[in-house]
Design an enzyme around this catalytic site. Sequence first.
Site, short mmCIF file in Angstrom:
data_model
loop_
_atom_site.label_atom_id
_atom_site.label_comp_id
_atom_site.label_asym_id
_atom_site.label_seq_id
_atom_site.Cartn_x
_atom_site.Cartn_y
_atom_site.Cartn_z
N GLU A 1 -24.28 -4.05 -12.87
CA GLU A 1 -24.93 -3.81 -11.60
C GLU A 1 -23.96 -3.17 -10.60
OE1 GLU A 1 -27.93 -4.87 -12.12
OE2 GLU A 1 -28.93 -4.96 -10.18
N LYS B 1 -36.11 -16.39 -9.68
CA LYS B 1 -36.00 -15.72 -8.39
C LYS B 1 -35.92 -16.74 -7.26
CE LYS B 1 -36.29 -11.30 -8.59
NZ LYS B 1 -37.48 -10.62 -8.59
N LYS C 1 -27.92 -13.35 -10.40
CA LYS C 1 -28.63 -12.07 -10.50
C LYS C 1 -28.20 -11.24 -9.30
CE LYS C 1 -33.17 -10.14 -11.45
NZ LYS C 1 -33.26 -9.15 -10.41
N CYS D 1 -43.12 7.58 30.87
CA CYS D 1 -42.39 6.31 30.73
C CYS D 1 -40.99 6.56 30.14
CB CYS D 1 -43.18 5.37 29.82
SG CYS D 1 -42.24 3.89 29.39
N TYR E 1 -22.23 -6.99 -17.17
CA TYR E 1 -22.82 -8.18 -17.79
C TYR E 1 -23.46 -7.96 -19.16
CZ TYR E 1 -26.84 -6.28 -15.19
OH TYR E 1 -27.78 -5.45 -14.66
N CYS F 1 -45.99 -2.12 31.85
CA CYS F 1 -44.92 -1.70 30.95
C CYS F 1 -43.57 -2.15 31.53
CB CYS F 1 -44.94 -0.18 30.80
SG CYS F 1 -43.50 0.44 29.95
N ASP G 1 -28.14 -8.34 -6.69
CA ASP G 1 -29.19 -7.46 -6.18
C ASP G 1 -28.63 -6.07 -5.91
OD1 ASP G 1 -31.67 -6.73 -5.46
OD2 ASP G 1 -31.65 -7.69 -3.48
N GLU H 1 -26.11 -16.77 -15.14
CA GLU H 1 -25.34 -15.84 -14.29
C GLU H 1 -26.07 -15.62 -12.99
OE1 GLU H 1 -25.06 -12.19 -16.53
OE2 GLU H 1 -24.35 -13.26 -18.31
N ASP I 1 0.84 -1.20 0.00
CA ASP I 1 0.00 0.00 0.00
C ASP I 1 0.87 1.24 0.00
OD1 ASP I 1 -1.99 -1.78 0.19
OD2 ASP I 1 -2.85 -1.05 2.08
N TYR I 2 1.98 1.14 0.72
CA TYR I 2 2.87 2.29 0.84
C TYR I 2 3.42 2.70 -0.53
CZ TYR I 2 6.71 5.26 2.28
OH TYR I 2 7.54 6.32 2.44
N GLU I 3 3.89 1.71 -1.28
CA GLU I 3 4.42 2.00 -2.62
C GLU I 3 3.36 2.66 -3.49
OE1 GLU I 3 6.99 -1.07 -4.84
OE2 GLU I 3 6.57 -1.96 -2.87
N TYR I 4 2.15 2.09 -3.38
CA TYR I 4 1.05 2.64 -4.18
C TYR I 4 0.80 4.10 -3.80
CZ TYR I 4 -3.62 3.37 -6.05
OH TYR I 4 -4.70 3.89 -6.71
N ASP I 5 0.74 4.35 -2.49
CA ASP I 5 0.47 5.71 -2.02
C ASP I 5 1.53 6.69 -2.50
OD1 ASP I 5 -1.74 4.79 -0.76
OD2 ASP I 5 -0.84 4.70 1.25
N CYS J 1 -48.24 1.40 26.37
CA CYS J 1 -48.03 2.04 27.66
C CYS J 1 -48.54 3.46 27.48
CB CYS J 1 -46.53 2.06 27.98
SG CYS J 1 -46.17 3.09 29.41
N CYS K 1 -41.64 1.27 32.73
CA CYS K 1 -42.06 2.12 33.85
C CYS K 1 -42.93 1.39 34.86
CB CYS K 1 -42.78 3.36 33.33
SG CYS K 1 -44.36 2.97 32.56
S1 IVH Z 1 -29.39 -8.89 -17.84
C1 IVH Z 1 -31.76 -7.46 -21.30
N1 IVH Z 1 -27.89 -9.98 -15.98
O1 IVH Z 1 -31.92 -7.56 -12.99
C2 IVH Z 1 -31.29 -8.07 -20.05
N2 IVH Z 1 -29.53 -8.40 -15.31
O2 IVH Z 1 -34.89 -7.73 -13.48
C3 IVH Z 1 -30.99 -7.08 -19.02
N3 IVH Z 1 -29.55 -7.92 -12.93
O3 IVH Z 1 -32.47 -4.43 -14.44
C4 IVH Z 1 -30.55 -7.57 -17.74
N4 IVH Z 1 -27.90 -9.26 -12.37
O4 IVH Z 1 -30.61 -4.67 -12.73
C5 IVH Z 1 -28.90 -9.12 -16.24
N5 IVH Z 1 -26.47 -10.97 -14.45
C6 IVH Z 1 -27.45 -10.13 -14.72
C7 IVH Z 1 -28.08 -9.38 -13.71
C8 IVH Z 1 -29.13 -8.52 -14.05
C9 IVH Z 1 -28.78 -8.38 -11.92
C10 IVH Z 1 -30.68 -6.98 -12.75
C11 IVH Z 1 -30.64 -5.76 -13.62
C12 IVH Z 1 -31.95 -5.72 -14.34
C13 IVH Z 1 -32.80 -6.59 -13.48
C14 IVH Z 1 -33.89 -7.22 -14.29
#
Ligand code: IVH
Length: 665
Positions: free
Chosen positions: A171, A311, A115, A428, A223, A405, A117, A113, A33-37, A423, A408
């Site tokens: 994402e 899902k 998904k 209280c 993605y 309660c 969140d 892939e 990290d030091y070198e990078y800094d 209560c 109190c």
């Molecule tokens: S593909 C045309 N791949 O899911 C296809 N979406 O419900 C577009 N998301 O709005 C999405 N991981 O925010 C894709 N590996 C993934 C994803 C992904 C998360 C989200 C993305 C999208 C929502 C759709």
Amino acid sequence: MCEVTEKQIKELRHKIEELSYQYYTLDAPTVSDYEYDMLYRQLEQAEKAHPEWITPDSPTQRVGSKLAGGFAKYTHDQPMLSLGDVFSDDEVREFDARVRAELRSTPIQYVVELKIDGLAVNLIYEKGRFVRGVTRGDGRVGEDITHNVRTIRTIPLRIPTTAAHVEIRGEVYMPIGSFQILNEQRLADGMEPFANPRNAAAGSLRQQDPQITAERKLAFFAYAVGGMDGLVISSQAELLQQLQTWHFQVNPEYRVFFTIEDVIDYIHTWDEKRDSLGYATDGMVIKVNAFSQQRQLGNTVKIPRWAIAYKFPPEQVKTQVADISISVGRTGVLTPTADLKPVSLAGTIVKRATLHNEDYIAEKDIRIGDTVIIQKAGEIIPEVVRAITSVRTGSEQVYRMPTQCPSCGKMVVRVTGEAAIRCVNPACPAMIAEQVIHFTSRQAMNIDGVGDALVRQLLEHQLIRDAADLYTLQKEQLLSLEGYGEKAADNVLGAIEKSKVVGLGRVLFALGIRFVGAKTGQVLAEHMGSLAGLRKATEEELMVIPDIGPRTAKSVVSFFHDEENQRLVDKLVRAGVQMTVPEKMVINHTFVGELVVVTGKLASFSRKAAEQAVVLRGGSCSSTVTKKTTLLVCGSDPGSKYDKAKKMGVPIIREEEFQARLQDE
Ligand code: IVH
């Protein structure tokens, strides 16, 4: 470095970029990290000496200055589609059957892939330089959040392509570890914790100040691509490879399969494993691999026909109820909570889960000692779903809500028709602590630095008895508390002083009047103008105000009739808390006297922005169509509000007409 050339600066920049890619994206640093800094500092100094050579993609330019005004709208070149959801294996098979029927006998590969969140964003690169970051928004129009996206270390500011315009989609997410640290920090500062990593990521991306976003430790998985001038890529798997070559982080868990049963098997390997990932996923995405086949299948207006999202069900886990305890809220409500044998769920250790109220416990027959299923459905507080009665041993105890309660000791009451036990002792201690904490909170008086812990300390040491006492706190009193030095005490007193001018709307919310939320507080303040007016108001007078119904009106009147409350309010006034409405900023008077409801999707505004535009022109807005509504602004896909307005004869205008009126002087 005494004298540098432009070439040397460029080399230094490349070196730092490479090291930062190894550190942030690959998680495999090759220098200390030091070198990078030291290298980073060299670059900073060189750029200081030669500001004319600073480029926007320099690693020193990630955190820029604060944004003035709101976020600009940006229309995506190609819409950012959403995904169709499925919840069972059979629905995945149906998807496969439809795809195969349409593609006839051509062989198909699927890419699966995780998904992620988080929040979908679109990154625009022109001639290889990152120029813009935009949220998905409604898929067609998003918000320009370039200044914040730039702070995300795993997003390259430069990619090795000369293509005029490339859009990278993916994402933005907050790793669970960062999310937990952030929430602990927020709790300590007396702020509301974020409900889940996704909300935390969203809140972080919508900051005006990129410094804050930079501190939030966001990350990005790429993605997809939007526009890709001149790129020759023929499949999703190839694209993911290309993205990696360009130094984007690509989620490593993607796989390619030839049959749908293999896809389904792979999905199920994640049922449990997903807890251990370090970031939140809410499902898996199944995509037809070949771009030619994707094109053949095409898209509907909102979703592709070549991909679906499977899902995951909300995560559930088994544990035991060690005890049931009660917390007293600011309105006196007693909430039962299950104290659990700690278990890991959705990446966090869970020790408590809400049982909501007496009826919930009875209905689900949840007993102390029971083995139970708990779940987290996207929210931070898990709930007890059910008891597993088949494993009862007979030693479980039925829980009875207390009649006194726990704070109190006074008798509690259950109002007929309500699930809550309360209560009702205004003195209280638990209730007062929660009230003062609410009073200082961000949406209320916004007293920075006076959080949970300090409020409890102040009450415990009897330095305050109610919220109004905060305003007469002396520095010596704060210094007498453990951990408070000169500077901390000054900061606290400064924040308290500053809160005196937040305006009547926030004060009304801060007082904790039942049914008066932050927005209602503002509405009441704006219509009544002053505290004096409000104190005298009758229920009938209040009900004339848009959005104020009989329940709220009644609650406000009874609040101001209560002697204890009157004393508190008087004390705040004496302390110098301003009980007036700050001058409203008005551009012109186009909508004076109008009560406007905005409904449906507008192409160039969010609903909030449209409402703001009305208010800035002297009008009021409400979310429901009533007799008092004078105008409905109607976007696409309106729902029942449109039908109601039509039936009631409320004038309706479309977005174009609304735009035109906004232009009126
Ligand atoms: S593909 C045309 N791949 O899911 C296809 N979406 O419900 C577009 N998301 O709005 C999405 N991981 O925010 C894709 N590996 C993934 C994803 C992904 C998360 C989200 C993305 C999208 C929502 C759709």
